[in-house]
Write a protein that holds these residues in place. Sequence first.
Motif, PDB file in Angstrom:
ATOM      1  N   PRO A 142      34.212  -9.867  52.069  1.00  9.23           N
ATOM      2  CA  PRO A 142      35.600 -11.203  51.579  1.00  9.23           C
ATOM      3  C   PRO A 142      35.276 -12.177  51.733  1.00  9.23           C
ATOM      4  O   PRO A 142      36.096 -13.472  51.157  1.00  9.23           O
ATOM      5  CB  PRO A 142      36.089 -10.859  53.706  1.00  9.23           C
ATOM      6  N   ASN A 163      38.268 -17.730  52.773  1.00  8.76           N
ATOM      7  CA  ASN A 163      38.838 -16.747  53.524  1.00  8.76           C
ATOM      8  C   ASN A 163      37.634 -16.612  54.914  1.00  8.76           C
ATOM      9  O   ASN A 163      37.806 -15.954  55.559  1.00  8.76           O
ATOM     10  CB  ASN A 163      38.281 -15.453  53.076  1.00  8.76           C
ATOM     11  N   TYR A 167      37.523 -14.054  57.666  1.00  9.61           N
ATOM     12  CA  TYR A 167      35.776 -13.536  57.987  1.00  9.61           C
ATOM     13  C   TYR A 167      34.671 -14.065  58.509  1.00  9.61           C
ATOM     14  O   TYR A 167      33.708 -13.271  58.291  1.00  9.61           O
ATOM     15  CB  TYR A 167      35.850 -12.835  56.419  1.00  9.61           C
ATOM     16  N   ASN A 173      28.316 -12.574  57.676  1.00  6.94           N
ATOM     17  CA  ASN A 173      28.246 -11.282  56.827  1.00  6.94           C
ATOM     18  C   ASN A 173      27.115 -10.727  56.442  1.00  6.94           C
ATOM     19  O   ASN A 173      27.367  -9.180  55.450  1.00  6.94           O
ATOM     20  CB  ASN A 173      29.742 -11.880  55.740  1.00  6.94           C
ATOM     21  N   TYR A 224      34.730  -4.939  55.364  1.00  7.44           N
ATOM     22  CA  TYR A 224      35.902  -4.914  56.310  1.00  7.44           C
ATOM     23  C   TYR A 224      36.626  -3.846  55.306  1.00  7.44           C
ATOM     24  O   TYR A 224      37.298  -3.754  54.398  1.00  7.44           O
ATOM     25  CB  TYR A 224      37.101  -5.766  55.956  1.00  7.44           C
TER      26      TYR A 224
END
Length: 470
Positions: A142, A163, A167, A173, A224
């Motif tokens: 994302p 985003n 996220y 991430n 995701y």
Amino acid sequence: MSLADVIAGERNEEGIAAAIGVLKQRFGERLNTGASMREQHGHTTTYLPNQQPDAVVFPQSADEVKDIVRICADHKVPIIPFGAGSSLEGQLNAPSGGISIDMVNMNRVLRVNAEDLDCVVEPGITREDLNVHLRDTGLFFPIDPGANASIGGMTATRASGTNAVRYGTMKDNVLSLTVVTADGQEITTGSRAKKSSAGYDLTRLFVGSEGTLGVITSVTLRLYGIPQAITAGVCPFPTVDDAVNTVIMTIQMGIPVARIELLDALSMRATNAHSGLDYPETPALFVEFHGTDAYAAEQAELFGEIAAEFGGGDFMWASEQEERNRLWKARHNAYWSGLQLRPGANGITTDVCVPISRLGECIRETQDDIAETGLIAPIVGHVGDGNFHVLLLIDQNNSDEIGKAEAFAERLSARALSMEGTCTGEHGIGQGKKSILKRELDGAMHPMRRIKAALDPGNIMNPGKIFPPR
């Protein structure tokens, strides 16, 4: 942001010549010393002067990266990792010359673990190419900084984007990295486990290090599920404060907004002209919601009710992909739209981030500052995070305008720091904000320097970045 921070460093002419000779034997035509290629690998995105490397090499594997680093380390030659070239603060310049390592050929998806919602990729793959590869798995990555940046570059600069409010950023991430350090050794910073209490968090150390601690050779990313439904829309407001208050209320009510972007009135005018739209030319929020069909629609309706409480106009929203893509393309083109406000001008883009409770105040004071300075400068922001960008349009040949822009950028950063914010939410430090970082972190610069010295005692990893002169 200051030209004074973009100074040439000492050159190791003998070492550079020797390293190029060895690299030429090892890599042949994949080592390029042409003037145009070297210029492309210096910093060219903004007005900061281009400082070219002496050669560009194109590795195809982690083993080749290790060879390059060892050769450069043996001859005490600077190394500048290069992804897609979209950084904004001089991260790619070579103030002491050296070797640019272009990771474009290391662009494979090494592994997709669909059940575990993660993947392992090489650093040269771009975010758009990764999502094309993932499409048939029902998963997506994302983080969206706007530009089609490389995953390695996004990791090195701790990128975020539209985003991030839902996220997170790259630091949230990236599960693990493999990195070639300054001695030519490849290390792994973590595992694929979703959490760990084992040792220092080296992954987070290298995320955002801007190539000053090592060369990233692979990245393990969190993935995701692609939402069943996506709803997006635009809502105009009388003032920036009204828009920001809507954002605060939306987040406080727990509405899981995926994107919530602010464009000021000037940006909306430019966006309309560039993208052929007819939105009201007042401050506006661009928003997006993810979920099931019913849930995404419910979120949009709740947001519309909140916006109405703060004077929001007609909330124009749609779930059709074509209309959503048109909306977000217009938002992502805000930089190019802004340039058209003053044809022929150069853009200096800078960003700050403050606690969301201070965001409206910070933007309002910044707009007053712009008006007093007499510059043309549209504002856009990832307002769910308290992060906003200013695009200063200047004549690069006018030293008075450059001076005004630099002074404004200094005041903007100082304003953010006075509000317990940061001088950059996502552009990084590079060369352009070294002096401001010293002001922001103060005593924390000392342990940062010690970490740099421990991992890169020869100072060959992207020297002249992040750390101001002593």
